[in-house]
Design a protein around this motif. Structure first.
Motif, PDB file in Angstrom:
ATOM      1  N   ILE A  99       0.866  -1.176   0.000  1.00  0.00           N
ATOM      2  CA  ILE A  99       0.000   0.000   0.000  1.00  0.00           C
ATOM      3  C   ILE A  99       0.899   1.220   0.000  1.00  0.00           C
ATOM      4  CG2 ILE A  99      -1.723   1.331   1.249  1.00  0.00           C
ATOM      5  CD1 ILE A  99      -2.891  -1.281   2.246  1.00  0.00           C
ATOM      6  N   LEU A 100       0.772   2.011  -1.025  1.00  0.00           N
ATOM      7  CA  LEU A 100       1.563   3.225  -1.196  1.00  0.00           C
ATOM      8  C   LEU A 100       0.735   4.416  -0.732  1.00  0.00           C
ATOM      9  CD1 LEU A 100       3.951   4.881  -2.344  1.00  0.00           C
ATOM     10  CD2 LEU A 100       2.869   4.681  -4.599  1.00  0.00           C
ATOM     11  N   LEU A 101       1.106   4.971   0.407  1.00  0.00           N
ATOM     12  CA  LEU A 101       0.463   6.175   0.929  1.00  0.00           C
ATOM     13  C   LEU A 101       1.250   7.375   0.430  1.00  0.00           C
ATOM     14  CD1 LEU A 101       0.008   4.987   4.621  1.00  0.00           C
ATOM     15  CD2 LEU A 101      -1.760   5.024   2.854  1.00  0.00           C
ATOM     16  N   SER A 102       0.577   8.289  -0.239  1.00  0.00           N
ATOM     17  CA  SER A 102       1.328   9.397  -0.850  1.00  0.00           C
ATOM     18  C   SER A 102       0.654  10.748  -0.646  1.00  0.00           C
ATOM     19  CB  SER A 102       1.532   9.143  -2.351  1.00  0.00           C
ATOM     20  OG  SER A 102       0.296   9.019  -3.029  1.00  0.00           O
ATOM     21  N   GLY A 103       1.518  11.763  -0.567  1.00  0.00           N
ATOM     22  CA  GLY A 103       1.121  13.164  -0.548  1.00  0.00           C
ATOM     23  C   GLY A 103       2.271  13.934  -1.176  1.00  0.00           C
ATOM     24  N   HIS A 104       2.167  15.242  -1.294  1.00  0.00           N
ATOM     25  CA  HIS A 104       3.298  16.000  -1.848  1.00  0.00           C
ATOM     26  C   HIS A 104       3.619  17.181  -0.953  1.00  0.00           C
ATOM     27  CE1 HIS A 104       1.106  19.530  -3.586  1.00  0.00           C
ATOM     28  NE2 HIS A 104       0.128  18.674  -3.816  1.00  0.00           N
ATOM     29  N   HIS A 105       4.909  17.535  -0.902  1.00  0.00           N
ATOM     30  CA  HIS A 105       5.338  18.598   0.015  1.00  0.00           C
ATOM     31  C   HIS A 105       5.639  19.929  -0.668  1.00  0.00           C
ATOM     32  CE1 HIS A 105       8.977  16.134  -0.999  1.00  0.00           C
ATOM     33  NE2 HIS A 105       9.482  17.329  -1.270  1.00  0.00           N
ATOM     34  N   ASP A 106       5.644  19.985  -1.996  1.00  0.00           N
ATOM     35  CA  ASP A 106       5.854  21.273  -2.663  1.00  0.00           C
ATOM     36  C   ASP A 106       4.556  22.075  -2.643  1.00  0.00           C
ATOM     37  OD1 ASP A 106       4.863  19.254  -4.534  1.00  0.00           O
ATOM     38  OD2 ASP A 106       4.971  20.828  -6.039  1.00  0.00           O
ATOM     39  N   ALA A 163       4.414  32.378  -4.096  1.00  0.00           N
ATOM     40  CA  ALA A 163       4.051  30.986  -3.838  1.00  0.00           C
ATOM     41  C   ALA A 163       3.183  30.895  -2.596  1.00  0.00           C
ATOM     42  CB  ALA A 163       5.305  30.135  -3.665  1.00  0.00           C
ATOM     43  N   THR A 164       2.347  29.893  -2.544  1.00  0.00           N
ATOM     44  CA  THR A 164       1.421  29.724  -1.428  1.00  0.00           C
ATOM     45  C   THR A 164       2.101  29.012  -0.257  1.00  0.00           C
ATOM     46  OG1 THR A 164       0.627  27.541  -2.107  1.00  0.00           O
ATOM     47  CG2 THR A 164      -0.404  29.457  -3.140  1.00  0.00           C
ATOM     48  N   PRO A 165       1.560  29.160   0.956  1.00  0.00           N
ATOM     49  CA  PRO A 165       2.096  28.409   2.101  1.00  0.00           C
ATOM     50  C   PRO A 165       1.893  26.901   1.952  1.00  0.00           C
ATOM     51  CG  PRO A 165       0.783  30.286   2.834  1.00  0.00           C
ATOM     52  CD  PRO A 165       0.535  30.136   1.358  1.00  0.00           C
ATOM     53  N   GLY A 166       0.845  26.515   1.220  1.00  0.00           N
ATOM     54  CA  GLY A 166       0.641  25.103   0.913  1.00  0.00           C
ATOM     55  C   GLY A 166       0.377  24.218   2.114  1.00  0.00           C
ATOM     56  N   ALA A 167      -0.414  24.697   3.073  1.00  0.00           N
ATOM     57  CA  ALA A 167      -0.736  23.872   4.242  1.00  0.00           C
ATOM     58  C   ALA A 167      -1.732  22.768   3.884  1.00  0.00           C
ATOM     59  CB  ALA A 167      -1.290  24.752   5.359  1.00  0.00           C
ATOM     60  N   GLY A 168      -2.859  23.173   3.279  1.00  0.00           N
ATOM     61  CA  GLY A 168      -3.856  22.180   2.883  1.00  0.00           C
ATOM     62  C   GLY A 168      -3.514  21.505   1.578  1.00  0.00           C
ATOM     63  N   ASP A 169      -2.810  22.222   0.712  1.00  0.00           N
ATOM     64  CA  ASP A 169      -2.356  21.668  -0.562  1.00  0.00           C
ATOM     65  C   ASP A 169      -0.839  21.801  -0.633  1.00  0.00           C
ATOM     66  OD1 ASP A 169      -2.171  20.689  -3.132  1.00  0.00           O
ATOM     67  OD2 ASP A 169      -2.725  22.584  -4.074  1.00  0.00           O
ATOM     68  N   ASN A 170      -0.065  20.885  -0.008  1.00  0.00           N
ATOM     69  CA  ASN A 170      -0.612  19.625   0.433  1.00  0.00           C
ATOM     70  C   ASN A 170       0.203  19.082   1.605  1.00  0.00           C
ATOM     71  OD1 ASN A 170      -2.362  17.392   0.156  1.00  0.00           O
ATOM     72  ND2 ASN A 170      -0.908  16.315  -1.121  1.00  0.00           N
ATOM     73  N   MET A 171       0.728  19.996   2.435  1.00  0.00           N
ATOM     74  CA  MET A 171       1.578  19.547   3.530  1.00  0.00           C
ATOM     75  C   MET A 171       0.821  18.692   4.531  1.00  0.00           C
ATOM     76  SD  MET A 171       4.671  19.542   4.246  1.00  0.00           S
ATOM     77  CE  MET A 171       4.965  18.210   5.375  1.00  0.00           C
ATOM     78  N   ILE A 172      -0.465  18.965   4.688  1.00  0.00           N
ATOM     79  CA  ILE A 172      -1.254  18.178   5.637  1.00  0.00           C
ATOM     80  C   ILE A 172      -1.288  16.708   5.228  1.00  0.00           C
ATOM     81  CG2 ILE A 172      -3.453  18.618   4.443  1.00  0.00           C
ATOM     82  CD1 ILE A 172      -2.893  18.377   8.270  1.00  0.00           C
ATOM     83  N   ALA A 173      -1.266  16.437   3.927  1.00  0.00           N
ATOM     84  CA  ALA A 173      -1.287  15.049   3.462  1.00  0.00           C
ATOM     85  C   ALA A 173       0.002  14.326   3.846  1.00  0.00           C
ATOM     86  CB  ALA A 173      -1.488  15.003   1.955  1.00  0.00           C
TER      87      ALA A 173
END
Length: 429
Positions: free
Chosen positions: A157-164, A239-249
C-alpha cells in the motif's frame, strides 16, 4: 510448521493486536496539524527547486526515519517553470496570431493558433512534457520510507502526498465565483481558433475564395482576447504556504507510519503480509513530475507484489471528502473499485463521501502517474469541486493551517487506517 502450531502463533498475535488499540485519537489529529504548521513556519512557501522545498524534504526524511525500516531521498531533474512559461507564451502567441489575421497574414496566423492549441492541450490537458526543454533544469526531491510486514509481502500500500506548494492563482484571489467563467471561454477560444483558421487557409489556397464565416471569425478572435490575454497573468510570482495543498497530506501519512511503528513496538503486528510505502513527492504542482519520476524508477517494484496507491490531496473540509475515479482532466482512469471500497469504509465509519470523476480543467493528482504504470490508485480530496465555488484558499496565499478543518483530518486518517487494515485482512484471509 504444523497447523496447530500456526494456530497458536496466530492466536497469540490476535491477542496482542486486541490489547493494542489501533485507532486515531484527538492527540493524533493535533500532532498531525502541528507537524504541518511546523513545516510551513520553518520552510515557508516551497516551490519546486527552491532551497525551502529541499529543506522540507530533509525535515520529512528525518521524521520518517523515526518510524520506517528504510528511508531514502531521491533526486530527479525537473523544469518547474514549464507550466508558467507555457501560459505566458500561449497568451502572447495567441494575441500575435489575432493581429496577424487582421493584417491578412492568414497562414502565419493559422500556424500560431495551432501551436497554441497543441501546447495548451499537450502540456496542460494531458500533462505532456512539451515546454520542458526550453526551461531551466532544477532538482526535485522525493522522500519515501518503507515498513516491512512480519511475514512475506503479498501486497503493498503506497500512501502518498506532496510537500511542494504552488504558485498563487490570481484568478482565485478575487472574484472566485467567476473563476470557471474566465477559464472556460479562454479554453474554448484556444481550441476553436485553429479549426476556423485552417478552414480559411483551405478556402484561400485550394478554392481561391473567402469562407462566409470569415468576418465573424475575425471579430470572434478579437473578442476572445478579453479571456485569453489575461492568462499571461494567471500565475503569480508568489508561492502559497501550501498547508492544505498539500503539507497536511504528508503529515497524515507520516502519522500513519508512526501508528504502525508503535504497534510493532508493542509486539502487535498488524501488518503480516502488507508492505507500507510512505511517499512524499516533490513537483506535484509542476505537472506531477515527482510522482512520474518515482513511478518510472520503481515500476518493477510497484508491480511485484501488486500495489495500491492511496493518495491524499487538498484536505480542507469534512463535507467535501471525495474519492477520484479519473485524473488529469479525466484523461486517466483510476481504480473505481478501490475508490468504491474506500467510500464503503468511510460509510462504515460514519462519514459521507462521494466518488468524483475529475472534470476537464480540474487538473490532476499524483495518483494518475501510478495508474499509468499499472498500480490501482485513487485520491482522497477534501475541497469543493462544483463549477461555481467561493471562499476557497486552495492555491492562494491564505492556504494556511487555520483553514484546515481538524474533523476533515481526523476522518481522512481514520479512513486511510481502516483501508490499510481491511486490505491486510484480505491478504491474510
Amino acid at each position: 510448521m504444523p497447523s496447530f502450531v500456526r494456530f497458536i502463533f496466530f492466536a497469540r498475535r490476535q491477542r496482542r493486536c486486541l490489547m493494542f488499540k489501533m485507532e486515531i485519537t484527538s492527540i493524533d489529529v493535533r500532532e498531525t496539524i502541528a507537524f504541518t504548521r511546523r513545516i510551513v513556519d520553518e520552510c515557508g512557501a516551497r516551490l519546486t527547486g527552491s532551497p525551502a522545498c529541499k529543506k522540507a524534504a530533509l525535515l520529512i526524511r528525518d521524521e520518517l526515519k523515526k518510524h520506517c525500516d528504510r528511508v531514502e531521498i531521491e533526486e530527479f531533474d525537473v523544469r518547474p517553470e514549464a507550466f508558467r512559461a507555457l501560459l505566458k507564451t500561449a497568451a502572447v502567441v495567441y494575441t500575435l496570431s489575432v493581429f496577424l489575421l487582421y493584417f491578412d497574414y492568414l497562414l502565419l496566423s493559422a500556424v500560431g493558433f495551432l501551436l497554441v492549441t497543441l501546447a495548451v492541450v499537450g502540456q496542460i490537458f494531458f500533462y505532456w512534457q512539451i515546454f520542458e526543454p526550453f526551461c531551466k533544469r532544477m532538482k526535485g526531491y522525493n522522500v519515501f520510507g518503507t515498513i516491512e510486514p512480519a511475514e512475506q509481502a503479498k501486497q503493498q500500500i503506497l500512501l502518498s502526498g506532496h510537500h511542494d506548494s504552488a504558485h498563487e492563482f490570481r484568478f482565485l484571489k478575487r472574484f472566485q465565483k467567476l473563476y470557471a467563467l474566465r477559464i472556460i471561454p479562454a479554453m474554448l477560444a484556444v481550441l476553436a481558433a485553429p479549426v476556423f483558421a485552417w478552414i480559411w487557409v483551405y478556402y484561400r489556397f485550394a478554392l481561391d475564395s473567402v469562407p462566409a464565416f470569415g468576418i465573424f471569425f475575425q471579430y470572434g478572435v478579437l473578442i476572445s482576447l478579453v479571456f485569453v490575454a489575461p492568462m499571461y497573468f494567471f500565475m503569480s510570482d508568489e508561492a502559497t504556504p501550501g498547508a492544505g495543498d498539500n503539507m497536511i497530506a504528508t503529515a497524515m501519512i507520516i502519522k500513519l507510519a508512526q501508528l504502525f511503528q508503535k504497534a510493532r513496538q508493542a509486539n502487535a503486528d498488524f501488518l503480516r503480509h502488507t508492505r507500507l510505502i510512505i511517499l512524499s513527492t516533490d513537483a506535484e504542482e509542476a505537472g506531477l513530475r515527482g510522482a512520474r519520476a518515482f513511478a518510472r524508477r520503481h515500476k518493477k517494484e510497484l508491480l511485484t507484489p501488486a500495489s495500491f496507491n492511496f493518495n491524499i490531496d487538498s484536505i480542507y473540509n469534512l463535507t467535501e471528502l471525495q474519492f477520484l475515479t479519473t485524473d488529469i482532466n479525466s484523461t486517466i482512469r483510476l481504480s473505481k473499485k478501490m475508490a468504491a471500497q474506500c467510500r464503503e469504509i468511510a460509510a462504515g465509519l460514519g462519514y459521507t463521501t462521494r466518488l468524483f470523476a475529475i472534470t476537464p480543467g480540474g487538473g490532476g493528482t499524483d495518483a494518475a502517474e501510478f495508474a499509468r504504470v499499472g498500480v490501482q490508485a485513487t485520491t482522497l480530496i477534501g475541497m469543493p469541486t462544483a463549477l461555481i465555488r467561493d471562499k476557497m484558499v486552495y492555491h492562494t496565499l491564505d492556504d494556511t493551517v487555520e483553514h484546515i478543518e481538524p474533523a476533515a483530518v481526523e476522518a481522512s486518517l481514520k479512513i486511510a487506517l481502516k483501508y490499510i487494515l481491511e486490505k491486510e485482512r484480505e491478504a491474510s484471509a
